[in-house]
Design a protein around this motif. Structure first.
Motif, mmCIF file in Angstrom:
data_model
loop_
_atom_site.group_PDB
_atom_site.id
_atom_site.type_symbol
_atom_site.label_atom_id
_atom_site.label_comp_id
_atom_site.label_asym_id
_atom_site.label_seq_id
_atom_site.Cartn_x
_atom_site.Cartn_y
_atom_site.Cartn_z
ATOM 1 N N PHE A 123 -7.021 27.551 -31.922
ATOM 2 C CA PHE A 123 -5.937 29.000 -32.354
ATOM 3 C C PHE A 123 -6.605 29.075 -33.641
ATOM 4 C CE2 PHE A 123 -2.466 29.758 -34.957
ATOM 5 C CZ PHE A 123 -2.596 31.500 -35.593
ATOM 6 N N ASN A 148 -1.599 36.691 -39.844
ATOM 7 C CA ASN A 148 -0.939 35.907 -38.961
ATOM 8 C C ASN A 148 0.582 35.315 -38.853
ATOM 9 O OD1 ASN A 148 -2.306 35.196 -36.076
ATOM 10 N ND2 ASN A 148 -4.391 34.811 -37.704
ATOM 11 N N ARG A 162 0.702 31.629 -30.777
ATOM 12 C CA ARG A 162 0.639 31.233 -31.890
ATOM 13 C C ARG A 162 2.150 30.287 -32.623
ATOM 14 N NH1 ARG A 162 0.546 36.491 -35.101
ATOM 15 N NH2 ARG A 162 2.023 37.007 -33.700
#
Length: 345
Positions: free
Chosen positions: A237, A243, A336
């Motif tokens: 990732f 994010n 995520r």
């Protein structure tokens, strides 16, 4: 005497079973628009909830205005198919319970300006309540922010399915100016993976070796990241920006350390679900490019490696290519935070 007791017990037991069977649910008992509208409003959780002042409408009752330039064509198509009701019933998730599709909007329309007629002119909202053991799960059927859709019910192989009319937008490559063409398309939706996606009666089983998903920038704080997911579950990732401005689930607080590179071995269950979704939506036969007809939106690129070296790449400006792709993107965004990522750089 024994026979009387036996038959009395049998009657009581039968009535109990009937009452517990759920044959007549709240949705089953709704007959009129007033009853349906009251039921919808009763499901709101707060006064500010979108459902609190929801108003049922037919497709034909929505204004035709410049904001919805294809409404007129949708109405014509809906008329031709007899889609003239503000609500429909059916068992669309195939669990034996009656579900409710309803069309309309909230008269305050979340900030939209009133029309010149004095009423609020908003885009249509097509939603569905799925009945599940006395609870009602709300799902939206709108493909995009300002798309106009018309739902109805169809039966295939003895089962009820959702059928919707919507608009497909393509760039007019023959024009010297940036123009888009609209055409009406009809789709059957099935309830799979807890979501409504395009119906596929015979999904093929492709061997998926690797999934790469990368998002681009937008006008704002859209998360930019890249996921590389391998069949051996060892995955990466790459968190580029924005994010961790989102809410991070409990137990994942260490990820607040910032953007960077993270690695993990994702769960077999997670990878299998992603491959099942890809196979169900028939990813090799999807278009290579999708785009909404406005600017400054989020973009992404999905690349799937499968069947011994084949590659499928899908560019999607607006992240709304199909119902199935939207579901897949949602799962990838959630990935995520729902895996045990470890920061390595």
């Amino acid at each position: 005497m024994r026979n009387k007791i036996f038959f009395l017990t049998l009657i009581i037991f039968s009535q109990f079973c009937f009452s517990q069977s759920g044959i007549l649910s709240k949705i089953d008992n709704l007959k009129t628009e007033t009853e349906v509208q009251d039921f919808i409003r009763s499901r709101s959780k707060t006064k500010e909830d979108y459902l609190a002042e929801f108003e049922l409408k037919t497709i034909q009752s929505f204004d035709e205005n410049s904001y919805h330039e294809v409404n007129k064509e949708i109405k014509k198509a809906a008329d031709s198919l007899g889609i003239t009701k503000s609500f429909y019933k059916g068992d669309f998730d195939h669990n034996g319970k009656t579900d409710l599709i309803f069309i309309g909007d909230n008269h305050s329309c979340n900030g939209f300006s009133p029309s010149s007629k004095g009423s609020y002119s908003c885009d249509s909202s097509v939603n569905i309540f799925l009945e599940n053991n006395g609870d009602y799960i709300l799902k939206s059927l709108k493909p995009n922010f300002n798309d106009f859709v018309a739902p109805t019910v169809t039966t295939l192989n003895g089962k009820q399915y959702l059928k919707i009319l919507s608009t497909e937008i393509e760039e007019d490559t023959l024009s010297s100016q940036l123009k888009f063409n609209h055409r009406i398309v009809s789709q059957v939706l099935d309830y799979e993976f807890d979501s409504f996606i395009e119906y596929n009666p015979e999904p093929k089983k492709h061997q998926i070796e690797k999934i790469v998903y990368e998002t681009g920038m937008c006008y704002g704080t859209c998360p930019m990241f890249k996921l590389e997911l391998n069949a051996d579950k060892i995955s990466t990732f790459f968190a580029e920006s924005y994010n961790f401005s989102e809410k991070i689930p409990k137990g994942k607080r260490e990820m607040k350390k910032g953007e960077g590179r993270f690695e993990t071995k994702i769960s077999t269950e997670t990878f299998d679900e992603l491959t099942d979704i890809l196979n169900y939506i028939d990813f090799p036969n999807l278009k290579n490019d999708y785009a909404v007809h406005w600017t400054d939106d989020h973009s992404s690129v999905l690349t799937v490696y499968y069947d011994g070296g084949k590659v499928k790449k899908i560019d999607d400006y607006g992240l709304s290519g199909t119902y199935g792709l939207k579901l897949l993107y949602k799962k990838l965004f959630e990935l995520r935070f729902n895996q045990d990522w470890k920061k390595v750089k």
